[in-house]
Write a protein that holds these residues in place. Structure first.
Motif, PDB file in Angstrom:
ATOM      1  N   PHE A 152       0.950  -1.233   0.020  1.00  8.52           N
ATOM      2  CA  PHE A 152      -0.112  -0.068   0.031  1.00  8.52           C
ATOM      3  C   PHE A 152       1.001   1.161   0.022  1.00  8.52           C
ATOM      4  CE2 PHE A 152      -2.192  -3.510   2.262  1.00  8.52           C
ATOM      5  CZ  PHE A 152      -3.296  -3.509   1.772  1.00  8.52           C
ATOM      6  N   SER A 153       0.326   2.339  -0.354  1.00  8.56           N
ATOM      7  CA  SER A 153       1.290   3.411  -0.353  1.00  8.56           C
ATOM      8  C   SER A 153       1.587   4.046   1.063  1.00  8.56           C
ATOM      9  CB  SER A 153       0.562   4.634  -1.034  1.00  8.56           C
ATOM     10  OG  SER A 153      -0.617   5.174  -0.549  1.00  8.56           O
ATOM     11  N   ASP A 154       0.595   3.792   1.826  1.00 10.55           N
ATOM     12  CA  ASP A 154       0.702   4.028   3.173  1.00 10.55           C
ATOM     13  C   ASP A 154      -0.425   3.458   4.155  1.00 10.55           C
ATOM     14  OD1 ASP A 154      -1.605   6.220   3.282  1.00 10.55           O
ATOM     15  OD2 ASP A 154      -0.275   6.888   1.779  1.00 10.55           O
ATOM     16  N   LEU A 158      -4.435   2.427   3.486  1.00  5.53           N
ATOM     17  CA  LEU A 158      -4.846   1.065   3.982  1.00  5.53           C
ATOM     18  C   LEU A 158      -5.968   1.010   5.017  1.00  5.53           C
ATOM     19  CD1 LEU A 158      -4.375  -2.078   4.687  1.00  5.53           C
ATOM     20  CD2 LEU A 158      -2.692  -1.446   6.196  1.00  5.53           C
ATOM     21  N   SER A 159      -6.076   2.024   5.831  1.00  4.79           N
ATOM     22  CA  SER A 159      -7.187   2.363   6.828  1.00  4.79           C
ATOM     23  C   SER A 159      -8.455   2.575   5.911  1.00  4.79           C
ATOM     24  CB  SER A 159      -6.839   3.459   7.677  1.00  4.79           C
ATOM     25  OG  SER A 159      -6.902   4.644   6.882  1.00  4.79           O
ATOM     26  N   ALA A 160      -8.339   3.324   4.877  1.00  8.03           N
ATOM     27  CA  ALA A 160      -9.541   3.624   4.142  1.00  8.03           C
ATOM     28  C   ALA A 160     -10.044   2.529   3.355  1.00  8.03           C
ATOM     29  CB  ALA A 160      -9.177   4.818   3.215  1.00  8.03           C
ATOM     30  N   MET A 220      -0.259  15.156   5.289  1.00  4.20           N
ATOM     31  CA  MET A 220      -1.310  15.506   4.755  1.00  4.20           C
ATOM     32  C   MET A 220      -1.756  15.031   3.426  1.00  4.20           C
ATOM     33  SD  MET A 220      -3.939  16.854   6.198  1.00  4.20           S
ATOM     34  CE  MET A 220      -3.309  17.539   7.840  1.00  4.20           C
ATOM     35  N   VAL A 221      -0.879  15.042   2.537  1.00  2.83           N
ATOM     36  CA  VAL A 221      -1.104  14.447   1.118  1.00  2.83           C
ATOM     37  C   VAL A 221      -1.776  12.936   1.302  1.00  2.83           C
ATOM     38  CG1 VAL A 221      -0.117  13.667  -0.984  1.00  2.83           C
ATOM     39  CG2 VAL A 221       0.531  15.829   0.184  1.00  2.83           C
ATOM     40  N   THR A 222      -1.182  11.918   2.233  1.00  4.67           N
ATOM     41  CA  THR A 222      -1.609  10.604   2.220  1.00  4.67           C
ATOM     42  C   THR A 222      -3.234  10.745   2.916  1.00  4.67           C
ATOM     43  OG1 THR A 222      -0.532  10.159   4.274  1.00  4.67           O
ATOM     44  CG2 THR A 222       0.798   9.915   2.255  1.00  4.67           C
ATOM     45  N   LYS A 223      -3.453  11.554   3.836  1.00  2.81           N
ATOM     46  CA  LYS A 223      -4.607  11.711   4.581  1.00  2.81           C
ATOM     47  C   LYS A 223      -5.785  12.258   3.580  1.00  2.81           C
ATOM     48  CE  LYS A 223      -2.296  11.945   9.020  1.00  2.81           C
ATOM     49  NZ  LYS A 223      -1.046  11.306   8.280  1.00  2.81           N
ATOM     50  N   LEU A 224      -5.429  13.063   2.793  1.00  2.00           N
ATOM     51  CA  LEU A 224      -6.421  13.572   1.767  1.00  2.00           C
ATOM     52  C   LEU A 224      -6.527  12.516   0.721  1.00  2.00           C
ATOM     53  CD1 LEU A 224      -5.492  17.166   1.121  1.00  2.00           C
ATOM     54  CD2 LEU A 224      -7.037  16.376   2.622  1.00  2.00           C
ATOM     55  N   ARG A 225      -5.593  11.584   0.386  1.00  2.00           N
ATOM     56  CA  ARG A 225      -5.824  10.592  -0.593  1.00  2.00           C
ATOM     57  C   ARG A 225      -6.675   9.405   0.311  1.00  2.00           C
ATOM     58  NH1 ARG A 225      -0.716   8.709  -1.214  1.00  2.00           N
ATOM     59  NH2 ARG A 225      -0.256  10.414  -2.460  1.00  2.00           N
ATOM     60  N   ALA A 226      -6.642   9.308   1.359  1.00  2.00           N
ATOM     61  CA  ALA A 226      -7.512   8.309   2.020  1.00  2.00           C
ATOM     62  C   ALA A 226      -8.788   8.936   2.209  1.00  2.00           C
ATOM     63  CB  ALA A 226      -7.070   8.111   3.545  1.00  2.00           C
ATOM     64  N   ALA A 227      -9.042  10.224   2.245  1.00  2.00           N
ATOM     65  CA  ALA A 227     -10.414  10.766   2.406  1.00  2.00           C
ATOM     66  C   ALA A 227     -10.937  10.871   1.154  1.00  2.00           C
ATOM     67  CB  ALA A 227     -10.187  12.431   2.906  1.00  2.00           C
TER      68      ALA A 227
END
Length: 268
Positions: A152-154, A158-160, A220-227
């Protein structure tokens, strides 16, 4: 007050919430997280924990000042740290007679229909038995080469994905920041917290900064990707500060903490 209507919950905790500045495990944070999640289970909620921190924990065990740059060394640290991490989680949850279980995943497991269904079946079986699955990427064997992509990218992504697999009502991402700001609040005193996001557009994407702490891989970039993934699936996610895991209680009580990503109109 927010109305979230949560029965099935995924909580993602980042490395920055689990590893101290000196590289050692934040045992107090882990203990409080076990207390909070067990209490939620006692109240009848179904809970999955997606936990980062394996490589960070491995660095602490070996007392390494810098993160190794080679993949084999990082994977070795992941094996060492994951063993330490799951042992501590098991001990802390046992204080409250709460059963937890380790689930290590790679991307190819969810890419193939049979494996995908097996993962869903396993997670659902544990939730029915009031067990808390503790999910992490299987960093020891994950690779990203040619057509055999297993990583996974991060863990934000994975959580999403886990939230999607189990059709969770809410994903809570705990990090070292209070939510999504218009700029880095540590550098810009004019930055302000965005309470609700319905669409990840160019403006919202522009608010993302760089990577997170030296012990983690996200930002934050990875969190926005999850969002973005959560919004596409008509689910909801809250990004909040995980310094005190009891913030989860505030979130589920409807208090407007952190940033809520929710799109009821299907615009995303």
């Amino acid at each position: 007050m927010r109305k979230l209507n949560v029965q099935r919950l995924v909580v993602k905790v980042g490395t920055s919430s689990l590893i101290l500045a000196n590289g050692k495990l934040n045992l107090r944070a882990i203990a409080r997280l076990a207390y909070v999640l067990t209490d939620l289970c006692n109240r009848g909620l179904e809970v999955i924990l997606v936990s980062s921190g394996a490589i960070g924990a491995g660095r602490g065990v070996l007392d390494l000042g810098e993160r190794p740059t080679t993949i084999p060394d990082q994977q070795a640290l992941a094996a060492i740290g994951q063993s330490r991490l799951i042992g501590i989680y098991t001990r802390e949850f046992a204080e409250y007679q709460q059963v937890c279980a380790q689930v290590l995943m790679t991307r190819d497991v969810i890419s193939f229909p049979v494996s995908h269904q097996n993962v869903v079946n396993t997670l659902n079986a544990m939730l029915r038995r009031h067990v808390i699955p503790i999910v992490n990427e299987n960093d020891t064997v994950s690779v990203d080469e040619l057509d055999h992509k297993t990583s996974f990218s991060d863990n934000d992504e994975l959580s999403a994905i886990v939230a999607e697999l189990v059709q969770a009502d809410l994903l809570i991402v705990l990090s070292d920041i209070d939510g999504l700001f218009t700029a880095n609040p540590k550098k810009d005193p004019q930055a302000y917290l965005i309470s609700t996001v319905a669409v990840i557009d160019a403006t919202i994407s522009g608010y993302a900064g760089g990577r997170g702490s030296s012990f983690g891989t996200g930002g934050m970039v990875t969190k926005l990707r999850a969002a973005q993934r959560i919004l596409r699936n008509q689910q909801q996610m809250i990004l909040a500060n995980g310094a005190d895991p009891e913030i989860i209680f505030d979130i589920l009580d409807g208090q407007e903490v952190g940033t809520l990503f929710k799109n009821e109109k299907g615009a995303n």
